[in-house]
Design a protein around this motif. Structure first.
Motif, PDB file in Angstrom:
ATOM      1  N   GLN A  78      18.195  -2.754  -4.206  1.00 45.91           N
ATOM      2  CA  GLN A  78      16.990  -2.035  -3.790  1.00 45.91           C
ATOM      3  C   GLN A  78      17.152  -0.525  -4.000  1.00 45.91           C
ATOM      4  O   GLN A  78      16.208   0.157  -4.413  1.00 45.91           O
ATOM      5  N   ALA A  82      14.836   1.733  -6.569  1.00 45.42           N
ATOM      6  CA  ALA A  82      14.155   2.982  -6.227  1.00 45.42           C
ATOM      7  C   ALA A  82      14.510   4.085  -7.221  1.00 45.42           C
ATOM      8  O   ALA A  82      13.661   4.885  -7.618  1.00 45.42           O
ATOM      9  N   PHE A 271       7.695  -4.857  -3.458  1.00 47.52           N
ATOM     10  CA  PHE A 271       7.958  -3.456  -3.778  1.00 47.52           C
ATOM     11  C   PHE A 271       6.833  -2.973  -4.690  1.00 47.52           C
ATOM     12  O   PHE A 271       6.471  -3.660  -5.649  1.00 47.52           O
ATOM     13  N   GLU A 273       4.300   0.801  -5.916  1.00 46.97           N
ATOM     14  CA  GLU A 273       3.953   2.207  -5.788  1.00 46.97           C
ATOM     15  C   GLU A 273       2.597   2.331  -5.111  1.00 46.97           C
ATOM     16  O   GLU A 273       1.607   1.776  -5.576  1.00 46.97           O
ATOM     17  N   TRP A 279       6.812   5.297  -3.745  1.00 45.74           N
ATOM     18  CA  TRP A 279       7.314   3.920  -3.714  1.00 45.74           C
ATOM     19  C   TRP A 279       7.297   3.369  -2.294  1.00 45.74           C
ATOM     20  O   TRP A 279       7.724   4.025  -1.349  1.00 45.74           O
ATOM     21  N   GLY A 280       6.777   2.146  -2.163  1.00 39.68           N
ATOM     22  CA  GLY A 280       6.740   1.494  -0.861  1.00 39.68           C
ATOM     23  C   GLY A 280       7.254   0.074  -0.946  1.00 39.68           C
ATOM     24  O   GLY A 280       7.479  -0.459  -2.038  1.00 39.68           O
ATOM     25  N   CYS A 281       7.484  -0.543   0.220  1.00 41.46           N
ATOM     26  CA  CYS A 281       7.975  -1.917   0.227  1.00 41.46           C
ATOM     27  C   CYS A 281       7.565  -2.596   1.528  1.00 41.46           C
ATOM     28  O   CYS A 281       7.306  -1.945   2.545  1.00 41.46           O
ATOM     29  N   ARG A 287      13.953  -0.055   4.377  1.00 39.89           N
ATOM     30  CA  ARG A 287      12.818   0.849   4.384  1.00 39.89           C
ATOM     31  C   ARG A 287      13.188   2.272   3.981  1.00 39.89           C
ATOM     32  O   ARG A 287      12.315   3.041   3.547  1.00 39.89           O
ATOM     33  N   CYS A 290      11.980   3.363   0.714  1.00 44.35           N
ATOM     34  CA  CYS A 290      10.535   3.228   0.498  1.00 44.35           C
ATOM     35  C   CYS A 290       9.778   4.236   1.357  1.00 44.35           C
ATOM     36  O   CYS A 290       9.334   3.900   2.476  1.00 44.35           O
ATOM     37  N   ALA A 293       6.288   3.136   2.846  1.00 46.77           N
ATOM     38  CA  ALA A 293       6.227   1.799   3.447  1.00 46.77           C
ATOM     39  C   ALA A 293       5.089   1.680   4.457  1.00 46.77           C
ATOM     40  O   ALA A 293       4.344   0.690   4.459  1.00 46.77           O
TER      41      ALA A 293
END
Length: 310
Positions: A78, A82, A271, A273, A279-281, A287, A290, A293
């Motif tokens: 992860q 990223a 995951f 954008e 970038w988020g998840c 976290r 991200c 998030a």
């Protein structure tokens, strides 16, 4: 001696003209026999050969796509994901995920067709696609005409993917090709094939066109875009063609099938954008990698299930 020479010459002349007369009288029959033998040998060859090749993602990336994995990404992976995303290229993310078992699935939004109602249908429901190139070629000396290609679903099942990585959009140009809507289970008949691009976009291809093969015709190269909604489907094509002996059907691809994979609505990891926020998840993720998030939780993708979402 002179008489013997004359007799020999007369015999040779007689044999020559006898053979010449025989050739003249049997030439038509021999030509017909040779044509029949040639036609029979020609028909013994496959009507046409269908070759499937994957789409070249590096040279011809789809406009918008996701990557699926059958396992969760580890904490280290992860972090690396990223970092790959921070480089700003969806292809960089794809290059990182492909060796981990990633499989690419395209967004196939119905908006590719400007009108909600397609010719002979009531719009599209398929949202996901895995395009490929299909090349049709015939070595037959006699021509043949492909006048119908029907998609047949062999089986459908829920997606088995557990991790989904949503990649940022990239530029993409239109391509000549065919599109089928394979949404739903095996009891729902596929729609299409529709013209994928150009001024005839959205029209049923074989209502207005045929494919000519053999007799020195160039091979036909098509981009095939099959679409599914919530189920992954295996399927094949039944191609109907006519030649001098009548109408026939040939299955593509031979004895095998194609598979078009759907994206799960409730993955264990997601995951992506978040527009304008980074970038988020969601789900079973780290976290710290991200920053968007919370924003992604508040405004998730429309296809992500609201209930049962991690």
């Amino acid at each position: 001696m002179g008489l013997a020479v004359i007799v020999v010459l007369a015999g040779l002349l007689f044999a020559y003209y006898a053979n010449y007369a025989l050739d003249r009288t049997t030439a038509a029959d021999r030509a017909r026999t040779e044509r029949k033998a040639g036609s029979a040998a020609d028909r013994e060859q496959p009507a046409f050969v269908a070759t499937r090749t994957p789409r070249d993602i590096e040279q011809d990336p789809p406009e918008n796509f996701v990557v699926l994995l059958d396992r969760k990404l580890t904490e280290r992976e992860q972090t690396d994901l990223a970092a790959a995303s921070a480089r700003g290229s969806g292809l960089d993310v794809w290059r990182f995920l492909k060796p981990l078992g990633g499989r690419l699935v395209e967004y196939a939004s119905p908006s590719i067709f400007p009108h909600p109602g397609l010719e002979g249908g009531n719009g599209l429901t398929g949202m996901w696609s895995q395009s490929f190139n299909l090349n049709l070629n015939s070595d037959r000396s006699a021509g043949l005409t492909v006048n119908s290609m029907k998609a047949v679903k062999d089986s459908c099942r829920p997606s088995r993917a557990v991790a989904v990585v949503d990649l940022p959009p990239a530029g993409s140009e239109g391509r000549q090709g065919l599109m089928w809507d394979l949404s739903g289970g095996t009891d729902i008949r596929p729609k299409g094939p529709y013209v994928l691009d150009g001024e005839d976009q959205g029209k049923l291809f074989f209502r207005h066109n045929v494919i000519e093969l053999g007799n020195g015709q160039s091979n036909m190269a098509l981009l095939i875009q099959p679409r599914v909604s919530d189920l992954t489907c295996t399927w094949h094509i039944d191609a109907s063609y006519t030649d001098t002996s009548g109408t026939h059907t040939q299955q593509i691809p031979g004895k095998g099938t194609f598979t078009t994979e759907a994206v799960p609505a409730s993955p264990l990891q997601y995951f992506g954008e978040h527009v304008g926020l980074g970038w988020g998840c969601l789900g079973d993720v780290v976290r710290e990698n991200c920053p968007a998030a919370e924003d992604l939780e508040r405004l998730p993708p429309v296809w992500l299930a609201k209930q049962g979402r991690p």
